[in-house]
Design an enzyme around this catalytic site. Structure first.
Site, PDB file in Angstrom:
ATOM      1  N   ALA A  12     -67.431  57.423  35.616  1.00  0.00           N
ATOM      2  CA  ALA A  12     -67.104  58.796  35.199  1.00  0.00           C
ATOM      3  C   ALA A  12     -67.650  59.816  36.183  1.00  0.00           C
ATOM      4  CB  ALA A  12     -67.665  59.064  33.805  1.00  0.00           C
ATOM      5  N   ALA A  42     -72.300  51.691  33.442  1.00  0.00           N
ATOM      6  CA  ALA A  42     -71.046  51.336  34.129  1.00  0.00           C
ATOM      7  C   ALA A  42     -69.973  52.387  33.840  1.00  0.00           C
ATOM      8  CB  ALA A  42     -70.577  49.951  33.696  1.00  0.00           C
ATOM      9  N   ASP A  43     -69.835  52.745  32.567  1.00  0.00           N
ATOM     10  CA  ASP A  43     -68.919  53.840  32.211  1.00  0.00           C
ATOM     11  C   ASP A  43     -69.321  55.131  32.908  1.00  0.00           C
ATOM     12  OD1 ASP A  43     -67.093  52.620  30.426  1.00  0.00           O
ATOM     13  OD2 ASP A  43     -68.533  52.735  28.797  1.00  0.00           O
ATOM     14  N   GLN A  44     -70.612  55.452  32.798  1.00  0.00           N
ATOM     15  CA  GLN A  44     -71.100  56.708  33.349  1.00  0.00           C
ATOM     16  C   GLN A  44     -70.961  56.739  34.870  1.00  0.00           C
ATOM     17  OE1 GLN A  44     -72.495  59.410  31.857  1.00  0.00           O
ATOM     18  NE2 GLN A  44     -72.330  58.683  29.763  1.00  0.00           N
ATOM     19  N   ASP A  77     -68.562  48.634  28.922  1.00  0.00           N
ATOM     20  CA  ASP A  77     -69.713  48.901  29.777  1.00  0.00           C
ATOM     21  C   ASP A  77     -70.656  47.720  29.942  1.00  0.00           C
ATOM     22  OD1 ASP A  77     -71.722  51.011  30.997  1.00  0.00           O
ATOM     23  OD2 ASP A  77     -72.835  49.825  29.538  1.00  0.00           O
TER      24      ASP A  77
END
Length: 715
Positions: A546, A541-543, A514
């Site tokens: 997702a 970034a991950d979220q 991230d």
């Protein structure tokens, strides 16, 4: 003349009204997916949270590709125009502004999808602090963003609004699936606070085990070390080490093999407990190296590392051109689409059709399609009957899969024998890792070694029964096994394959965690005052990936309903973060008007006023006042302000209980707090499935075989 192939949202008419940025951006995303969006305006849009330059860019984004029915509409005909447009719409997007709007929302949701976007939900009190910076202060962003031990920092872009737009678009597509298949329209009560709280599944378990505050860590991470921005001889690099193996490679690079067996640093928990010593050890080496040399050394060793870029650097980066995330219009850079579909590319943002005549617009839209008769009994969740196979660790893929499960899909998580490493991450609740449960609740679990022929055959057998494969392994990992996206699509043409990666399926195969992506996509340059590199305190970034994955997948499923064809989705964390920064283009200045920090006797506040004005209202020593007292004085003088809630206070905000944003999963006495999905579908709401299960627990059901015994002690 051949007709154009259908897009994901061909035939869908969306009516959009209001000045809220999240509503306008939701409409923009639906436009990219092929919907016809009619934007009804009464004067130029106003985005009061933004600087003048950012607001000008936001207006262009809000209108692009849409049919704009703009003022002046004669006042006596406004009601009629609105009613006739509503009657034609499949979906209505708006932010209710008064009691009449609220009555409209309730009445019209019996006939069509009505998506209401507010700060705290339709049932919120009218005195709640509103606006982007108030939401960042109240909903957790500021609790987690800023230097270790320092004041809270704002993110200089409307990150909450933009994530709300993604979530609202996902909810619209989910509701559209229910409407088109079951004949059931519904209300979507989307709240920006809900979506912001959903960004913190990594924190809710720590709160439950007693860590009330202390989540501001600069560019660090509360679960991993070494994970920080490290000063070099000529700048900074961002390092992100998440595993014991990566730690050993870091030690090799910095020449500290002497501590390889040190008990203090032997596992992730130990390194987090001794994070200052770890950081000093790493920076002692990086300070002697140039940024380029340090980056090359860590990247060569396979350790996730990133350059910390500014927005002007980002725009000119070759990665942007390769991913088609920047194009040039009249000499100005314009952001590209996050949607990379193999069969139905996103619709390019065209110039708005402005000042259209009502009758012309209605003729262009044509009659509304006949509605499917409502199915008897209780409505099924949107993805009922959809089977998803998920492969990959950590956050982006697993959380996207969890949201698909919440929306009704059967999600089968494929793990390597022994289970995913994040099962063992702290804090633990008995045999369960809190973060793992938050990311994987509701799924079925199967262990496969995909390097073995028999297990690959088992995987392919499952894939033939699936609708979706969602994977977030390193680019090329499945290709090397002969089961990559193109191979799967060739074998199963109706399959939707969504590949989530750091820099795209055609990008570098290097690790991309991230904060590396935040650094390389320019986001860290927009946090705080810019003196030190800070990450957005949640893994945005991950979220972002997702939350975007279910949107793209549901869109692709609708395209399959129209054409019979599946397709490949190439979703990059990098693209999503770049999209988030677009209102700070091209110069990299903050898009939000600056608010002032205010130290109070019990924490921090933010206020929309100059220091001189604050001094005249609050006196020379406002720090003697509590946060509540400061905010009360500001509001008495009609100045917007908000208390900054620390993370434990965020989870006791009245909206959390009122909207049931955290649920307890598991047996009494060992219940694990789980953040709820932010997609508030009132008729077919997301629901959590079973708690979780040990690795390979569902092998008998899925393959008709007994589970093997290769399981870790903890699940």
């Amino acid at each position: 003349m051949t007709s154009q192939p259908p897009s994901c949202l061909s035939g869908v008419v969306v009516l959009e009204r209001g000045d809220r940025l999240a509503t306008a951006l939701c409409g923009a995303l639906l436009t990219e997916l092929g919907a016809t969006v009619v934007r009804l305006e009464h004067g130029a849009p106003r985005f009061p949270d933004l600087t003048a330059a950012a607001a000008e860019r936001a207006v262009a984004i809000a209108r692009a590709g849409k049919i704009c029915l703009a003022s002046p509409i004669p006042h006596e005909h406004t009601g009629e125009a609105w009613a006739r447009l509503v009657a034609r719409a499949d979906v209505v997007l708006l932010t209710p502004a008064d009691p009449d709007d609220r009555r409209f929302v309730e009445e019209q949701s019996a006939e069509r999808i009505v998506c209401s976007v507010t700060d705290y939900g339709l049932d919120a009190a009218d005195d709640a602090a509103t606006g982007e910076l108030a939401l960042q202060a109240q909903g957790g962003i500021m609790a987690a963003t800023g230097a270790f031990g320092g004041p809270p920092e704002a993110v200089g872009i409307p990150v909450v609004e933009m994530m709300t737009a993604i979530n609202a678009a996902t909810a619209v597509l989910a509701a559209l699936r229910v409407f088109e298949r079951q004949g059931r329209p519904q209300l979507l009560d989307m709240a920006a606070f809900d979506g912001e709280l959903a960004l913190f599944p990594t924190f809710v378990s720590s709160i439950a085990t007693g860590k009330a505050s202390g989540y501001r860590l600069g560019a660090g991470h509360h679960l991993c070390a070494p994970w920080n921005a490290y000063r070099t001889r000529d700048g900074w690099i961002q390092l992100c080490s998440a595993s014991d193996d990566e730690w050993q490679r870091v030690l090799q690079v910095i020449g500290r093999g002497d501590v390889a067996q040190d008990e203090r640093f032997k596992d992730v928990a130990g390194r987090v407990a001794h994070v200052l010593e770890v950081d000093l050890m790493v920076e002692e080496w990086t300070r002697r190296s140039s940024s380029a040399a340090a980056h090359a050394a860590f990247a060569g060793a396979g350790v996730p590392v990133g350059a910390i870029r500014t927005i002007p650097d980002l725009i000119m980066d070759s990665e942007m051109a390769r991913r088609e995330m920047v194009r040039w219009e009249a000499g100005a850079p314009v952001v590209g689409s996050i949607f990379k579909f193999s069969r139905c590319p996103a619709v390019a943002r065209a110039a708005a059709l402005q000042d259209q005549d009502l009758e012309t617009v209605l003729r262009r839209l044509g009659p509304r399609s006949a509605r499917v008769a409502a199915a008897p009994g209780q409505a099924d969740r949107p993805l009922a009957g959809i089977r998803v196979i998920e492969i990959g660790p950590y956050t982006a893929g697993p959380l996207g899969g969890r949201y698909l499960s919440d929306l009704g899909a059967e999600v089968i998580k494929i793990e390597s024998p022994g289970g995913e490493i994040s099962r063992q991450w702290t804090p633990q609740f008995g045999d369960w890792g809190g973060l793992f449960v938050n990311l994987n609740i509701g799924k079925k679990f199967l262990s496969l070694d995909l390097k073995k022929d028999a297990d690959r055959e088992a995987f392919l057998a499952l894939a033939r029964s699936a609708d979706v494969v969602l994977e977030n392994l390193k680019p090329g990992a499945l290709d090397r096994l002969g089961i990559g996206p193109r191979a799967l699509s060739s074998l199963m043409p109706r399959l939707v394959v969504c590949s989530v990666s750091g820099f795209g399926a055609d990008g570098p195969a290097r690790p991309a965690l991230d904060t590396v992506v935040q650094a390389e996509a320019g986001l860290m340059s927009l946090v705080g005052g810019g003196e030190l590199p800070h990450r957005v305190g949640t893994s945005i970034a991950d979220q972002g990936a997702a939350h975007a994955a279910p949107l793209a997948i549901i869109a692709a499923l609708r395209h399959r309903d129209l054409t019979g064809d599946g397709q490949i989705i190439d979703l990059a964390m990098y693209d999503v973060v770049v999209w988030l920064t677009q209102l700070s283009w091209p110069d990299g200045r903050a898009a939000l008007r600056p608010w002032q920090h205010l130290a109070a006797s019990d924490g921090w506040c933010f206020a929309d006023a100059s220091k001189d004005m604050i001094g005249s209202i609050c006196g020379p020593t406002p720090s003697r006042l509590t946060r509540a007292e400061l905010v009360q004085r500001l509001r008495r003088n009609r100045i917007a302000g908000a208390s900054v809630l620390e993370m434990n206070e965020v989870f006791t905000h009245d909206a959390v209980a009122r909207r049931a944003l955290v649920c307890a999963a598991g047996p009494p006495g060992a219940a694990i707090p789980v953040t709820r999905a932010p997609h508030r579908l009132c008729l077919t709401p997301p629901r959590n499935g079973r708690l979780c299960a040990p690795p390979n627990a569902d092998r008998r059901e899925l393959l008709g075989e007994n589970a093997d015994t290769d399981q870790p002690a903890k699940s």
